[in-house]
Scaffold this active site. Structure first.
Site, PDB file in Angstrom:
ATOM      1  N   GLU A  82       3.270  49.687  34.211  1.00 47.48           N
ATOM      2  CA  GLU A  82       2.872  49.245  32.878  1.00 47.48           C
ATOM      3  C   GLU A  82       3.603  47.947  32.550  1.00 47.48           C
ATOM      4  O   GLU A  82       3.656  47.532  31.389  1.00 47.48           O
ATOM      5  CB  GLU A  82       3.158  50.322  31.829  1.00 47.48           C
ATOM      6  N   CYS A 114       3.455  56.347  32.186  1.00 49.51           N
ATOM      7  CA  CYS A 114       4.375  56.886  33.184  1.00 49.51           C
ATOM      8  C   CYS A 114       3.693  57.786  34.220  1.00 49.51           C
ATOM      9  O   CYS A 114       4.343  58.238  35.169  1.00 49.51           O
ATOM     10  CB  CYS A 114       5.495  57.650  32.489  1.00 49.51           C
ATOM     11  N   HIS A 250       9.094  64.401  35.306  1.00 47.77           N
ATOM     12  CA  HIS A 250       9.177  63.079  34.700  1.00 47.77           C
ATOM     13  C   HIS A 250      10.362  63.099  33.731  1.00 47.77           C
ATOM     14  O   HIS A 250      10.469  63.995  32.890  1.00 47.77           O
ATOM     15  CB  HIS A 250       7.883  62.740  33.947  1.00 47.77           C
TER      16      HIS A 250
END
Length: 420
Positions: A82, A114, A250
């Site tokens: 990103e 993400c 994550h």
């Protein structure tokens, strides 16, 4: 079903870092709330570091270990980020050039906050499984940075960035996907994905991050539960506690992972607090080791947790890892795969811990100097020469190693060089 997964994987997390406890004191953040982040350090990108250099420095050891014939079988290069440097041209073209890959190669980029690194992994797996080019490999590079900006005359980033700043890092994870998955053999078809529209975090402009932290936490928890429940529909006799030797999440910051794991243990296993704490230390904490030292590197963070798990777990016997990826906006996935001792040995040979130890520890004064100078590297910069004079002195590169650095931007084109 043929074997497929990660043949090789490496992380590169910069040359400078900051003790985030120092930053919290400097910004006068609430001490109790800061402790809940479970953060230790964050990588800070120096001016000559960007998503291209991070990605190339992560991928180079993997590529250099291949024979010429093996290198020429890399027929797909996917970048996942990103932190793009161009609205049209992908980072993959720069990496392809500087890694000297074959021109018979697909080059493209994936964006989904993400989640992008996991999307890249699954796209590469599908390519290998398709067997349209038997024996071909795919190189996936998830690379992201966060450069905080300060307005002219200001002393710090905007107040809304206060608690995001300590956890915002920089780095890249590169992985070679093939039908020789010696590091991580994916459980093909064993995945649950879940997503919907939510405005939890976003980048409305290249250098601005905005959102609702509480909404993001709720969305993360919701996706973790429902992605796993979808996984259970596809895989028989799955148990959250007994089916996975380790769990990689994550990791925007460690506290979010601890909260998610606690919620899952309560809902899926009706576990008591002491059992949850022990399980977190045993199955989850190995995946936090690198993340706590690097910060959130967006598309690469789930993969960094996976690398950390492989490096710090016990794989004398094969173990299955459950892997959860989340990207704001949102999309998520729970998948799994098996790691053996051979895979752990391959990861440890790369000495990622040593690379993290080699970073230059920034003082607060050096950090503030860097973020004040970040405006010269804004998205869309047409011309700039990157000068190292006056910058914090990163530790010398070890003998035999080379690093890619950004030298200049000339008429929007980025120019790099390998050093030393």
């Amino acid at each position: 079903m043929m074997a497929v997964g990660i043949e090789a994987i490496n992380a590169f997390c910069g040359t400078a870092c900051l003790d985030v406890a120092q930053l919290a004191r400097h910004r006068k953040l609430d001490a109790g709330r800061f402790q809940g982040l479970l953060m230790m350090e964050k990588t800070v990108a120096l001016p000559y570091e960007d998503p291209v250099t991070f990605g190339a420095n992560a991928a180079r050891p993997i590529v250099d270990a291949l024979s010429t014939a093996e290198k020429d079988r890399i027929e797909m290069l996917i970048t996942c980020t990103e932190s793009g440097i161009d609205f049209g041209k992908s980072i993959s073209t720069y990496l392809h050039h500087h890694l000297r890959l074959s021109r018979n190669c697909r080059l493209f980029e994936i964006k989904q906050a993400c989640y992008s690194g996991t999307a890249g992994l699954q796209a590469a797996v599908s390519f290998v499984l398709s067997q349209v080019s038997p024996g071909a490999k795919a190189l996936v590079v998830a690379t992201d940075i966060s450069r905080y900006m300060v307005a002219e005359g200001a002393d710090a980033p905007a107040p809304e960035a206060a608690f995001a700043e300590p956890s915002a890092g920089a780095g890249a994870v590169a992985l070679l996907v093939s039908d020789r998955p010696r590091v991580f053999q994916l459980d093909v078809g064993a995945s649950g994905y879940y997503g919907y529209e939510v405005m939890d975090t976003c980048r409305p402009a290249p250098d601005i991050e905005a959102g609702d932290a509480d909404l993001s936490l709720l969305s993360y928890l919701d996706c973790c539960e429902n992605a796993f429940l979808e996984y259970k529909k596809r895989v028989r006799d799955v148990d959250y506690v007994r089916s996975f030797g380790y769990l990689a999440f994550h990791t925007p910051f460690g506290g979010m992972v601890k909260g998610a794991h606690r919620t899952m243990m309560r809902k899926m296993a009706r576990a008591k607090p002491a059992e949850i704490e022990e399980d977190f230390a045993r199955r989850v904490s190995p995946g936090l080791v690198y993340c706590q030292r690097v910060g959130n590197i967006m598309g690469a963070t789930s993969l960094l947790s996976l690398v950390s798990t492989i490096a710090h777990g016990d794989f004398q016997a094969p173990e299955r890892i459950g892997y959860f990826s989340y990207g704001s906006g949102c999309c998520s996935e729970f998948l799994s795969g098996v790691v053996r001792r051979e895979g752990q040995e391959a990861v440890r040979e790369l000495r990622i811990d040593r690379q993290l130890d080699d970073r230059h520890p920034l003082s607060i004064a050096e950090y503030d100097y860097l973020i004040r100078g970040n405006s010269q590297l804004r998205f869309g910069t047409r011309d700039v020469e990157v000068r190292e004079a006056g910058l914090p002195a990163a530790k010398p590169v070890r003998e035999g190693e080379r690093r890619l650095k950004l030298r200049a931007v000339a008429n929007f084109h980025r120019e790099y060089e390998w050093t030393p």
